[in-house]
Design an enzyme around this catalytic site. Sequence first.
Site, mmCIF file in Angstrom:
data_model
loop_
_atom_site.group_PDB
_atom_site.id
_atom_site.type_symbol
_atom_site.label_atom_id
_atom_site.label_comp_id
_atom_site.label_asym_id
_atom_site.label_seq_id
_atom_site.Cartn_x
_atom_site.Cartn_y
_atom_site.Cartn_z
ATOM 1 N N ASP A 192 14.853 -9.546 -1.519
ATOM 2 C CA ASP A 192 14.041 -10.285 -0.545
ATOM 3 C C ASP A 192 14.540 -9.967 0.863
ATOM 4 O O ASP A 192 15.721 -10.180 1.173
ATOM 5 C CB ASP A 192 14.149 -11.791 -0.830
ATOM 6 C CG ASP A 192 13.152 -12.588 -0.010
ATOM 7 O OD1 ASP A 192 12.789 -12.158 1.099
ATOM 8 O OD2 ASP A 192 12.737 -13.661 -0.488
ATOM 9 N N LEU A 193 13.642 -9.475 1.700
ATOM 10 C CA LEU A 193 14.042 -9.077 3.056
ATOM 11 C C LEU A 193 14.516 -10.253 3.903
ATOM 12 O O LEU A 193 15.106 -10.052 4.956
ATOM 13 C CB LEU A 193 12.888 -8.350 3.753
ATOM 14 C CG LEU A 193 12.704 -6.885 3.332
ATOM 15 C CD1 LEU A 193 11.375 -6.337 3.848
ATOM 16 C CD2 LEU A 193 13.849 -6.010 3.838
ATOM 17 N N THR A 244 5.073 1.018 13.609
ATOM 18 C CA THR A 244 3.651 0.813 13.889
ATOM 19 C C THR A 244 3.247 1.123 15.329
ATOM 20 O O THR A 244 4.078 1.056 16.246
ATOM 21 C CB THR A 244 3.305 -0.671 13.603
ATOM 22 O OG1 THR A 244 1.989 -0.953 14.046
ATOM 23 C CG2 THR A 244 4.251 -1.621 14.317
ATOM 24 N N GLN A 287 0.826 -1.213 0.000
ATOM 25 C CA GLN A 287 0.000 0.000 0.000
ATOM 26 C C GLN A 287 0.860 1.264 0.000
ATOM 27 O O GLN A 287 0.637 2.197 -0.764
ATOM 28 C CB GLN A 287 -0.852 0.064 1.265
ATOM 29 C CG GLN A 287 -1.886 -0.982 1.431
ATOM 30 C CD GLN A 287 -2.851 -0.557 2.520
ATOM 31 O OE1 GLN A 287 -3.731 0.269 2.289
ATOM 32 N NE2 GLN A 287 -2.680 -1.093 3.714
ATOM 33 N N TRP A 344 -3.344 2.016 11.332
ATOM 34 C CA TRP A 344 -4.621 1.843 10.630
ATOM 35 C C TRP A 344 -4.531 2.344 9.177
ATOM 36 O O TRP A 344 -5.299 3.200 8.735
ATOM 37 C CB TRP A 344 -5.747 2.576 11.367
ATOM 38 C CG TRP A 344 -6.109 2.006 12.707
ATOM 39 C CD1 TRP A 344 -5.340 1.217 13.506
ATOM 40 C CD2 TRP A 344 -7.352 2.202 13.414
ATOM 41 N NE1 TRP A 344 -6.030 0.906 14.662
ATOM 42 C CE2 TRP A 344 -7.255 1.497 14.629
ATOM 43 C CE3 TRP A 344 -8.521 2.913 13.142
ATOM 44 C CZ2 TRP A 344 -8.296 1.483 15.563
ATOM 45 C CZ3 TRP A 344 -9.553 2.905 14.072
ATOM 46 C CH2 TRP A 344 -9.436 2.188 15.259
ATOM 47 N N ALA A 379 7.572 -4.811 4.704
ATOM 48 C CA ALA A 379 7.626 -5.469 6.011
ATOM 49 C C ALA A 379 6.776 -6.723 5.980
ATOM 50 O O ALA A 379 5.936 -6.893 5.090
ATOM 51 C CB ALA A 379 7.102 -4.522 7.096
ATOM 52 N N THR A 392 3.719 -8.009 7.341
ATOM 53 C CA THR A 392 2.595 -7.264 7.935
ATOM 54 C C THR A 392 1.406 -8.149 8.330
ATOM 55 O O THR A 392 0.361 -7.632 8.706
ATOM 56 C CB THR A 392 2.099 -6.178 6.953
ATOM 57 O OG1 THR A 392 1.780 -6.801 5.707
ATOM 58 C CG2 THR A 392 3.135 -5.099 6.731
ATOM 59 N N LYS A 407 8.516 -5.545 15.081
ATOM 60 C CA LYS A 407 8.633 -4.165 14.592
ATOM 61 C C LYS A 407 9.432 -3.317 15.591
ATOM 62 O O LYS A 407 10.214 -2.446 15.187
ATOM 63 C CB LYS A 407 7.245 -3.563 14.347
ATOM 64 C CG LYS A 407 6.483 -4.177 13.172
ATOM 65 C CD LYS A 407 7.132 -3.919 11.811
ATOM 66 C CE LYS A 407 6.936 -2.501 11.327
ATOM 67 N NZ LYS A 407 7.478 -2.316 9.946
ATOM 68 N N TYR A 453 4.102 -9.646 15.889
ATOM 69 C CA TYR A 453 4.322 -8.584 14.904
ATOM 70 C C TYR A 453 4.867 -7.323 15.594
ATOM 71 O O TYR A 453 5.871 -6.751 15.155
ATOM 72 C CB TYR A 453 2.995 -8.290 14.192
ATOM 73 C CG TYR A 453 2.990 -7.043 13.341
ATOM 74 C CD1 TYR A 453 3.689 -6.989 12.135
ATOM 75 C CD2 TYR A 453 2.286 -5.899 13.744
ATOM 76 C CE1 TYR A 453 3.682 -5.840 11.357
ATOM 77 C CE2 TYR A 453 2.270 -4.748 12.965
ATOM 78 C CZ TYR A 453 2.972 -4.725 11.779
ATOM 79 O OH TYR A 453 2.967 -3.583 11.013
HETATM 80 N N1 LIG Z 1 -1.115 -1.668 7.087
HETATM 81 C C1 LIG Z 1 -1.233 -1.094 8.289
HETATM 82 O O1 LIG Z 1 -2.346 -0.943 8.820
HETATM 83 C C2 LIG Z 1 -0.016 -0.585 8.998
HETATM 84 C C3 LIG Z 1 -0.160 0.029 10.261
HETATM 85 C C4 LIG Z 1 0.972 0.492 10.915
HETATM 86 C C5 LIG Z 1 2.219 0.376 10.321
HETATM 87 N N2 LIG Z 1 2.333 -0.236 9.123
HETATM 88 C C6 LIG Z 1 3.679 -0.364 8.540
HETATM 89 O O2 LIG Z 1 3.683 0.411 7.360
HETATM 90 C C7 LIG Z 1 4.584 -0.166 6.398
HETATM 91 C C8 LIG Z 1 3.884 -0.308 5.068
HETATM 92 O O3 LIG Z 1 2.757 -1.148 5.249
HETATM 93 P P1 LIG Z 1 1.761 -1.471 4.046
HETATM 94 O O4 LIG Z 1 0.387 -1.295 4.571
HETATM 95 O O5 LIG Z 1 2.195 -0.778 2.808
HETATM 96 O O6 LIG Z 1 2.042 -3.043 3.919
HETATM 97 P P2 LIG Z 1 1.550 -4.058 2.806
HETATM 98 O O7 LIG Z 1 0.550 -3.422 1.925
HETATM 99 O O8 LIG Z 1 1.227 -5.310 3.526
HETATM 100 O O9 LIG Z 1 2.863 -4.301 1.956
HETATM 101 C C9 LIG Z 1 3.949 -4.980 2.478
HETATM 102 C C10 LIG Z 1 5.074 -4.896 1.486
HETATM 103 O O10 LIG Z 1 6.198 -5.602 2.018
HETATM 104 C C11 LIG Z 1 6.709 -6.428 1.006
HETATM 105 N N3 LIG Z 1 7.343 -7.602 1.574
HETATM 106 C C12 LIG Z 1 6.855 -8.468 2.494
HETATM 107 N N4 LIG Z 1 7.758 -9.440 2.745
HETATM 108 C C13 LIG Z 1 8.839 -9.168 1.954
HETATM 109 C C14 LIG Z 1 10.088 -9.800 1.741
HETATM 110 N N5 LIG Z 1 10.425 -10.930 2.381
HETATM 111 N N6 LIG Z 1 10.941 -9.234 0.863
HETATM 112 C C15 LIG Z 1 10.623 -8.117 0.188
HETATM 113 N N7 LIG Z 1 9.456 -7.469 0.344
HETATM 114 C C16 LIG Z 1 8.565 -7.993 1.203
HETATM 115 C C17 LIG Z 1 5.502 -6.820 0.174
HETATM 116 O O11 LIG Z 1 6.025 -7.281 -1.043
HETATM 117 P P3 LIG Z 1 5.213 -7.610 -2.373
HETATM 118 O O12 LIG Z 1 5.101 -6.295 -3.073
HETATM 119 O O13 LIG Z 1 6.107 -8.588 -3.051
HETATM 120 O O14 LIG Z 1 3.908 -8.183 -1.917
HETATM 121 C C18 LIG Z 1 4.757 -5.512 0.123
HETATM 122 O O15 LIG Z 1 5.294 -4.672 -0.886
HETATM 123 C C19 LIG Z 1 5.069 -1.477 7.026
HETATM 124 O O16 LIG Z 1 6.322 -1.249 7.642
HETATM 125 C C20 LIG Z 1 4.049 -1.773 8.115
HETATM 126 O O17 LIG Z 1 4.624 -2.518 9.179
HETATM 127 C C21 LIG Z 1 1.259 -0.713 8.438
#
Ligand SMILES: NC(=O)c1ccc[n+]([C@@H]2O[C@H](COP(=O)([O-])OP(=O)(O)OC[C@H]3O[C@@H](n4cnc5c(N)ncnc54)[C@H](OP(=O)(O)O)[C@@H]3O)[C@@H](O)[C@H]2O)c1
Length: 301
Positions: free
Chosen positions: A37-38, A102, A11, A151, A61, A63, A130, A126
């Site tokens: 790859d992380l 987060t 996202q 969120w 991350a 997630t 983090k 999680y």
């Molecule tokens: N979503 C929430 O509500 C929320 C809330 C608080 C904080 N955050 C933090 O905000 C940040 C962005 O979250 P988001 O909502 O954008 O997350 P997301 O939509 O779940 O996307 C996660 C991303 O991480 C990539 N990823 C996961 N495992 C990987 C690996 N082993 N190697 C390389 N890439 C990998 C995924 O790759 P692919 O493109 O290949 O799928 C995707 O691009 C994260 O740090 C998350 O912890 C999120």
Amino acid sequence: MKILVTGTHGQLATSLVEVAAGMPDITLVRVGRPGFDLSDPSSIRRAIIAEKPDIVVSAAAYTAVDRAEDERDQAYQVNVVGAACVAEAAATLRVPVIHVSTDYVFSGEASHAYLEGDEAEPKTVYGYTKLRGEHAVASANPRHLILRTSWVYSPFGSNFVRTMLRLAAERRAIAVVADQWGNPTSALDLAAAILLVATHRARDRYGIYHVTGEGETNWAGFARHVFRASAAHGGPSAEVKDIATAEYRTKARRPLNSRLCCDKFERTFGWRAPPWQVSTEEVVRRLLEVDYRNQSQGTGV
Ligand SMILES: NC(=O)c1ccc[n+]([C@@H]2O[C@H](COP(=O)([O-])OP(=O)(O)OC[C@H]3O[C@@H](n4cnc5c(N)ncnc54)[C@H](OP(=O)(O)O)[C@@H]3O)[C@@H](O)[C@H]2O)c1
């Protein structure tokens, strides 16, 4: 300026691409699986060093909050070891890293909106990974900004807003938790904040910040607003029935209080997100234009 973003379809990564497209001084490159790859440190170093960016945004991350309870090692490898490698590669290039974290680093038991300096006490795998990731990033690269958010929703990927629209198209009434409070954050707003910091103001302002949408609500209030906005655009709407956390079982415990105080970010960078209601309306409008029922457009969290 060249900005490297980790993650391809996430996202935040997708939102960064969209917002940066309107900023002619920015060249944005995304690195993601399979080449980056992380869970594979050598792929991280190789990808980042080869791109020679001016700044790195660590948006990728592990997630999957509930799955992490059973996949502790994978979550740790990605959110701690992988995050540290990203920060270390940036340090090798002597450039800053903006790392996204987060509200789950907190217990959710405080009665106030969390400040950056409040004690972190995660209650989930999680959240634990983090938090350890924050520590690892800070020790790997002195030029770090750690932005905690909460969120997150957007026109891209899986998120609460998309899920509510999909459910409203299928049901007349939806039970939604009403005793967990937080700050809904549009990934597009978060992307704007990150690019502002990256392009102008990162230098010498390193440290931890909270960045979320402005204002607070609970999940039921969030859902009601999604449906108001959807109905206004001729989209699906449903009745929201308030339920308690105890009535909605999840593998990982959700924080009752996810509210983050963003005053430090505003004082330092002169930026505050729009009210969450305004950004939600925009995302609802955009989701109604695409096939919001298609979860395969999501990233699967
Ligand atoms: N979503 C929430 O509500 C929320 C809330 C608080 C904080 N955050 C933090 O905000 C940040 C962005 O979250 P988001 O909502 O954008 O997350 P997301 O939509 O779940 O996307 C996660 C991303 O991480 C990539 N990823 C996961 N495992 C990987 C690996 N082993 N190697 C390389 N890439 C990998 C995924 O790759 P692919 O493109 O290949 O799928 C995707 O691009 C994260 O740090 C998350 O912890 C999120």
